[in-house]
Design a protein around this motif. Structure first.
Motif, PDB file in Angstrom:
ATOM      1  N   LEU A  33       6.310   7.647   2.369  1.00 48.30           N
ATOM      2  CA  LEU A  33       7.185   6.927   3.455  1.00 48.30           C
ATOM      3  C   LEU A  33       6.193   5.795   3.816  1.00 48.30           C
ATOM      4  O   LEU A  33       6.831   4.911   4.702  1.00 48.30           O
ATOM      5  CB  LEU A  33       7.601   7.892   4.385  1.00 48.30           C
ATOM      6  CG  LEU A  33       8.804   8.821   4.011  1.00 48.30           C
ATOM      7  CD1 LEU A  33       9.156   9.396   5.277  1.00 48.30           C
ATOM      8  CD2 LEU A  33       9.913   8.126   3.466  1.00 48.30           C
ATOM      9  N   GLU A  34       5.138   5.876   3.762  1.00 47.32           N
ATOM     10  CA  GLU A  34       3.965   4.776   4.201  1.00 47.32           C
ATOM     11  C   GLU A  34       2.994   4.718   3.232  1.00 47.32           C
ATOM     12  O   GLU A  34       2.503   5.792   2.866  1.00 47.32           O
ATOM     13  CB  GLU A  34       3.438   5.017   5.643  1.00 47.32           C
ATOM     14  CG  GLU A  34       4.652   5.121   6.618  1.00 47.32           C
ATOM     15  CD  GLU A  34       5.016   3.820   6.956  1.00 47.32           C
ATOM     16  OE1 GLU A  34       4.444   2.680   6.730  1.00 47.32           O
ATOM     17  OE2 GLU A  34       6.254   3.663   7.786  1.00 47.32           O
ATOM     18  N   PRO A  35       2.391   3.554   3.418  1.00 47.43           N
ATOM     19  CA  PRO A  35       1.394   3.376   2.063  1.00 47.43           C
ATOM     20  C   PRO A  35      -0.086   3.842   2.672  1.00 47.43           C
ATOM     21  O   PRO A  35      -0.206   4.083   4.017  1.00 47.43           O
ATOM     22  CB  PRO A  35       0.954   1.767   2.177  1.00 47.43           C
ATOM     23  CG  PRO A  35       1.652   1.305   3.433  1.00 47.43           C
ATOM     24  CD  PRO A  35       2.881   2.337   3.589  1.00 47.43           C
ATOM     25  N   THR A  36      -0.953   4.118   1.858  1.00 45.98           N
ATOM     26  CA  THR A  36      -2.309   4.529   2.194  1.00 45.98           C
ATOM     27  C   THR A  36      -2.909   3.798   3.496  1.00 45.98           C
ATOM     28  O   THR A  36      -2.973   2.523   3.306  1.00 45.98           O
ATOM     29  CB  THR A  36      -3.282   4.677   0.893  1.00 45.98           C
ATOM     30  OG1 THR A  36      -2.484   5.302   0.019  1.00 45.98           O
ATOM     31  CG2 THR A  36      -4.443   5.214   1.397  1.00 45.98           C
ATOM     32  N   GLY A  37      -3.670   4.372   4.336  1.00 43.87           N
ATOM     33  CA  GLY A  37      -4.317   3.726   5.359  1.00 43.87           C
ATOM     34  C   GLY A  37      -3.234   3.613   6.771  1.00 43.87           C
ATOM     35  O   GLY A  37      -3.638   3.052   7.507  1.00 43.87           O
ATOM     36  N   PHE A  38      -2.241   4.067   6.722  1.00 38.79           N
ATOM     37  CA  PHE A  38      -1.160   3.962   7.572  1.00 38.79           C
ATOM     38  C   PHE A  38      -1.635   4.807   9.131  1.00 38.79           C
ATOM     39  O   PHE A  38      -2.132   5.904   8.777  1.00 38.79           O
ATOM     40  CB  PHE A  38       0.151   4.388   7.204  1.00 38.79           C
ATOM     41  CG  PHE A  38       1.045   4.616   8.569  1.00 38.79           C
ATOM     42  CD1 PHE A  38       1.643   3.509   8.937  1.00 38.79           C
ATOM     43  CD2 PHE A  38       1.754   6.018   8.903  1.00 38.79           C
ATOM     44  CE1 PHE A  38       2.496   3.467  10.075  1.00 38.79           C
ATOM     45  CE2 PHE A  38       2.547   6.030   9.865  1.00 38.79           C
ATOM     46  CZ  PHE A  38       2.963   4.746  10.546  1.00 38.79           C
ATOM     47  N   ARG A  39      -1.674   4.164  10.127  1.00 37.42           N
ATOM     48  CA  ARG A  39      -2.265   4.821  11.385  1.00 37.42           C
ATOM     49  C   ARG A  39      -1.184   4.364  12.421  1.00 37.42           C
ATOM     50  O   ARG A  39      -0.636   3.428  12.465  1.00 37.42           O
ATOM     51  CB  ARG A  39      -3.497   4.393  11.713  1.00 37.42           C
ATOM     52  CG  ARG A  39      -4.537   4.342  10.870  1.00 37.42           C
ATOM     53  CD  ARG A  39      -5.140   6.061  10.944  1.00 37.42           C
ATOM     54  NE  ARG A  39      -6.263   6.244   9.811  1.00 37.42           N
ATOM     55  CZ  ARG A  39      -6.087   6.639   8.763  1.00 37.42           C
ATOM     56  NH1 ARG A  39      -4.861   6.475   7.925  1.00 37.42           N
ATOM     57  NH2 ARG A  39      -7.217   6.728   7.847  1.00 37.42           N
ATOM     58  N   VAL A  40      -1.027   5.304  13.339  1.00 37.68           N
ATOM     59  CA  VAL A  40       0.040   5.189  14.070  1.00 37.68           C
ATOM     60  C   VAL A  40      -0.726   4.931  15.821  1.00 37.68           C
ATOM     61  O   VAL A  40      -1.671   6.049  16.069  1.00 37.68           O
ATOM     62  CB  VAL A  40       0.943   6.261  14.387  1.00 37.68           C
ATOM     63  CG1 VAL A  40       1.842   6.177  15.606  1.00 37.68           C
ATOM     64  CG2 VAL A  40       1.706   6.475  13.388  1.00 37.68           C
ATOM     65  N   GLY A  41      -0.692   3.862  16.614  1.00 36.27           N
ATOM     66  CA  GLY A  41      -1.140   3.735  17.743  1.00 36.27           C
ATOM     67  C   GLY A  41      -0.265   3.586  18.849  1.00 36.27           C
ATOM     68  O   GLY A  41       0.882   3.986  18.702  1.00 36.27           O
ATOM     69  N   PHE A  42      -0.759   3.426  19.944  1.00 33.64           N
ATOM     70  CA  PHE A  42       0.233   3.636  21.185  1.00 33.64           C
ATOM     71  C   PHE A  42       0.929   2.187  21.419  1.00 33.64           C
ATOM     72  O   PHE A  42       0.205   1.116  21.248  1.00 33.64           O
ATOM     73  CB  PHE A  42      -0.683   4.001  22.428  1.00 33.64           C
ATOM     74  CG  PHE A  42       0.291   4.246  23.767  1.00 33.64           C
ATOM     75  CD1 PHE A  42       0.942   5.041  23.909  1.00 33.64           C
ATOM     76  CD2 PHE A  42       0.160   3.070  24.525  1.00 33.64           C
ATOM     77  CE1 PHE A  42       2.003   5.074  25.143  1.00 33.64           C
ATOM     78  CE2 PHE A  42       0.966   3.106  25.865  1.00 33.64           C
ATOM     79  CZ  PHE A  42       1.912   3.971  26.012  1.00 33.64           C
ATOM     80  N   THR A  43       2.026   2.172  21.252  1.00 35.51           N
ATOM     81  CA  THR A  43       2.891   0.987  21.599  1.00 35.51           C
ATOM     82  C   THR A  43       3.685   1.192  23.336  1.00 35.51           C
ATOM     83  O   THR A  43       4.445   2.250  23.224  1.00 35.51           O
ATOM     84  CB  THR A  43       3.865   0.807  20.627  1.00 35.51           C
ATOM     85  OG1 THR A  43       3.131   0.813  19.399  1.00 35.51           O
ATOM     86  CG2 THR A  43       4.521  -0.471  20.961  1.00 35.51           C
TER      87      THR A  43
END
Length: 775
Positions: free
Chosen positions: A330-340
């Motif tokens: 569902l997301e490409p390699t290297g996907f990260r989730v930060g605070f928004t």
């Protein structure tokens, strides 16, 4: 006053609190994922202060823009002119190509990432890296690799490219992933160039350089700086992000809708139970407006109390989903989730709106309660169906039936939409009209036990409390109908697609790409006896990309949408940027078809998906032999995995909320039925007998909801199957999702039983039963 009521009746708001807390957490987490899933500047171009993109095509109906490649002459001319721009240290054309490492003769690594894993050595300067050891590649057969592979300088590296297998010699290592070869080799393995990265002199501002380029570029491209460089993200990664975004959007919409449904049903049932209490307030002078404001204030306080921890919880848990999202594609390699920061705030606002919408109708109805109702002591419901419920339910019933009547005269393409629309409308109508059919259905279900005391209590209890039974049955009805219809339709369609696709493949065996490869190399295809189809893209004069298949045709086979007839010439731009006039040999439905050798000559990076064998299979790296049916089933399974994931998420949310609504409704109802239990006790009933009655009522409500949901979903499934049979012209097996149905009914049944009997089980601790027996 609202705060005091919350403290006094906190149990009545528990379900609303949990529903809003979970809903806000889902929205906050989903928005955090969505914000982090925006296109990003590719690592391979991160060191380019300015990226020059080829001419852009924007689809007229919306969607992602695409860039058509430059020709070799255009690239050479642009690179020379861009290198002379003040502040530009170097202009480097980006030439990604497919390459995979071979381990024991098999492709290794991620198949999607491998499509752009190779590049020319000049492109290494467009990103930050540290040279570990060795030297740059200088001639064909040499490569610089990621030091993490653990390969020493001088090691032989077997690889697979679109041309076929090869063995390269490692001349150096860097601290970044990828395979970097000499620029001549990259030119031969890559397709056309769509982006040129500009390395700038130290201290040069990218915007200053970009401002000088429009005159130089003319209509040949656009200068991108800053975050706008994300437009150069690989199309495969962009497509992956789009799929993930659809799941996130669906999750937010379904979560918000179901949360409104749960909050509305909970508030409506709570208001109905508080009828005498609200009538007392009216009797002492409270106006309808004051009653409405009190109920809205109560839910607002609950929404605020649930929304704050829910928003923080969702934002905190979102980063944990980055890995699973990448793992399932569902997301490409290297996907990260930060605070928004805006994600939890938006989720909190959504929670407040959901709470207000959920309580609004019940607050309006409750505000019209008559003061004399404070004197009512009978537990019977004088009017389980309100006028508004009659009108809305009847209107939706007629609308759903009208859509169903359109099915016989509709086309095969229209039938799936009509079936789904009709079923969803009828499900809502059934939920609204549930109190009307509860009593007859209960009488039929309890007919075998009609002479026993439990059966008698169930039948008469449903007769005098149809709204209570319907309040429990309605969410089960919606969940069962939604799940059976959705899962059954998708599973039936999967079988139909398999039948249709298998019919298109007359050969008994095929040579297909192996599971870990994105396609077959040219060497593997040439070794196989049989017909193959090379997959590529060509561009019309407008820049519009068109899928093209390279096969055994004498010329261009064009679809009618191109507006050309046989014998006419069409200028096509190929993947390498070359523009050639191609004569139309025939007009036929389907994709653009071109002679395979012509398409291969202008797209060295193209891969073949399958070869339809006419002889014995020849083993080759990245290829495997399988039957035509197995090939079709694998393709369907790859697509089905994403569909299954979508269904699992959507059903998980809807079923979870449904179970919550059922448990909370019955918990509230059991607390409110203390006088009834007192009467049973005085008539000689034991605590165990009372528990059997309430559990039986709960399970009966779940059963009624399941039967009503099936009554809507099953006919719709048969209509969906009929539409699929008309479309493909072959018999289709109807798939009934028994496991899904059993899981939903079981979960709802267990929670319904617990929600109804827990107050009674607290008797040993001196809770409800002890207070009830004391009067």
């Amino acid at each position: 006053m609202s705060l005091s009521m919350l403290r006094y009746r906190w149990g009545s708001f528990l379900g609303t609190f949990v529903a809003l807390l979970v809903g806000v957490a889902v929205v906050a987490g989903s928005l955090s994922l969505w914000a982090s899933a925006r296109p990003r500047v590719p690592d391979e171009l991160s060191g380019a202060g300015v990226v020059v993109a080829a001419p852009r095509y924007d689809p007229p109906n919306g969607g992602y823009p695409t860039y058509r490649p430059w020709s070799a002459e255009e690239v050479d001319g642009l690179v020379a002119r861009l290198a002379d721009v003040p502040g530009v240290a170097a202009a480097v054309p980006d030439r990604p190509f497919y390459v995979q490492r071979l381990v024991d003769g098999r492709p290794a690594g991620d198949a999607t990432d491998s499509l752009h894993a190779g590049r020319g050595w000049a492109s290494a300067g467009l990103r930050t890296y540290t040279f570990g050891s060795g030297k740059a590649p200088e001639k064909p057969g040499e490569v610089v690799v990621d030091a993490a592979l653990g390969l020493p300088v001088g090691a032989a590296l077997p690889v697979l490219t679109a041309a076929g297998p090869a063995t390269w010699t490692v001349t150096g290592t860097i601290d970044r992933p990828g395979y970097y070869v000499d620029d001549a080799t990259a030119r031969g393995l890559a397709g056309g160039v769509k982006y040129i990265g500009l390395r700038l002199d130290p201290g040069t501002r990218p915007d200053d350089v970009a401002a000088r380029l429009p005159v130089l570029l003319g209509g040949l491209g656009t200068a991108l700086t800053g975050d706008a460089r994300a437009a150069a993200e690989p199309e495969g990664d962009r497509s992956t992000r789009w799929i993930g975004a659809q799941l996130i959007i669906a999750t937010v919409l379904v979560g918000a809708f179901v949360a409104i449904f749960v909050v509305a049903s909970t508030c409506a049932f709570s208001a109905a139970q508080r009828r005498r209490e609200l009538a007392l307030l009216r009797a002492v002078g409270a106006t309808p407006g004051q009653v409405r404001r009190m109920l809205l204030a109560e839910v607002a306080l609950v929404a605020l109390g649930a929304g704050v921890p829910g928003a923080l919880l969702g934002a905190a848990l979102a980063p944990l989903l980055a890995g699973p999202f990448v793992a399932v594609g569902l997301e490409p390699t290297g996907f990260r989730v930060g605070f928004t920061w805006w994600a939890p705030l938006t989720a909190l606002a959504v929670g407040l709106v959901v709470g207000a919408l959920g309580v609004w109708l019940s607050a309006r109805r409750a505000s019209r309660v008559r003061p004399l109702d404070a004197l009512r002591v009978a537990a019977a419901e004088p009017r389980p169906m309100t006028l508004s419920r009659w009108v809305a339910g009847s209107a939706l019933l007629l609308c759903g039936a009208g859509l169903a009547l359109l099915l016989p005269g509709s086309s095969a393409e229209q039938k799936p939409t009509l079936v789904l629309g009709s079923a969803m409308v009828l499900l809502v109508a059934a939920a609204l009209l549930a109190p009307v059919v509860v009593v007859p259905v209960v009488r039929v279900v309890t007919w075998p036990a009609r002479r026993g005391p439990t059966g008698l209590l169930l039948r008469e209890g449903a007769r005098v409390s149809a709204r209570r039974v319907a309040s429990t049955a309605a969410p089960v009805l919606a969940a069962v109908g939604f799940a059976v219809l959705l899962v059954g339709t998708f599973q039936t369609a999967d079988g139909a697609v398999g039948v249709e696709d298998t019919a298109k493949i007359p050969e008994s065996a095929v040579a297909a790409r192996s599971a870990n490869a994105p396609g077959l190399s040219e060497t593997a295809v040439r070794a196989q006896p049989g017909r193959s189809e090379l997959v590529s893209t060509v561009y019309l004069a407008s820049g519009e990309p068109v899928d093209a298949i390279g096969t055994d045709v004498p010329g261009l086979v064009a679809p009618p949408s191109l507006g050309r007839t046989a014998g006419q010439s069409v200028p096509l731009r190929f993947a390498d940027g070359s523009v050639l006039p191609v004569t139309v040999a025939a007009v036929s439905e389907g994709p653009v078809k071109l002679p395979r050798d012509l398409l291969r000559a202008h797209d060295p990076a193209a891969l073949t998906d399958v070869v339809y064998l006419s002889g014995d299979f020849v083993p080759a790296p990245g290829a495997e032999r399988m039957t035509a049916r197995a090939y079709v089933e694998r393709k369907a399974a790859e697509e089905g995995d994403l569909i299954d994931l979508f269904l699992a998420v959507l059903l998980g949310i809807s079923v979870g909320y449904t179970a919550l609504a059922v448990a909370n409704t019955l918990l509230m109802a059991t607390h409110a039925r203390r006088p009834e239990f007192l009467t049973l006790h005085r008539a000689g009933a034991t605590r165990a007998q009372a528990a059997r009655v309430v559990v039986s009522e709960a399970l009966l409500s779940v059963l009624v909801g399941a039967l009503l949901g099936l009554a809507v979903a099953v006919p719709a499934l048969f209509e969906a199957r009929a539409g699929l049979q008309d479309e493909i012209g072959a018999p289709v097996t109807l798939v009934m999702p028994w496991f899904t149905l059993a899981a939903i009914v079981s979960v709802c049944g267990i929670l319904a039983a617990l929600g109804s009997v827990l107050p009674l089980l607290r008797a040993g601790k001196g809770a409800l039963w002890a207070r009830t027996m004391a009067g």
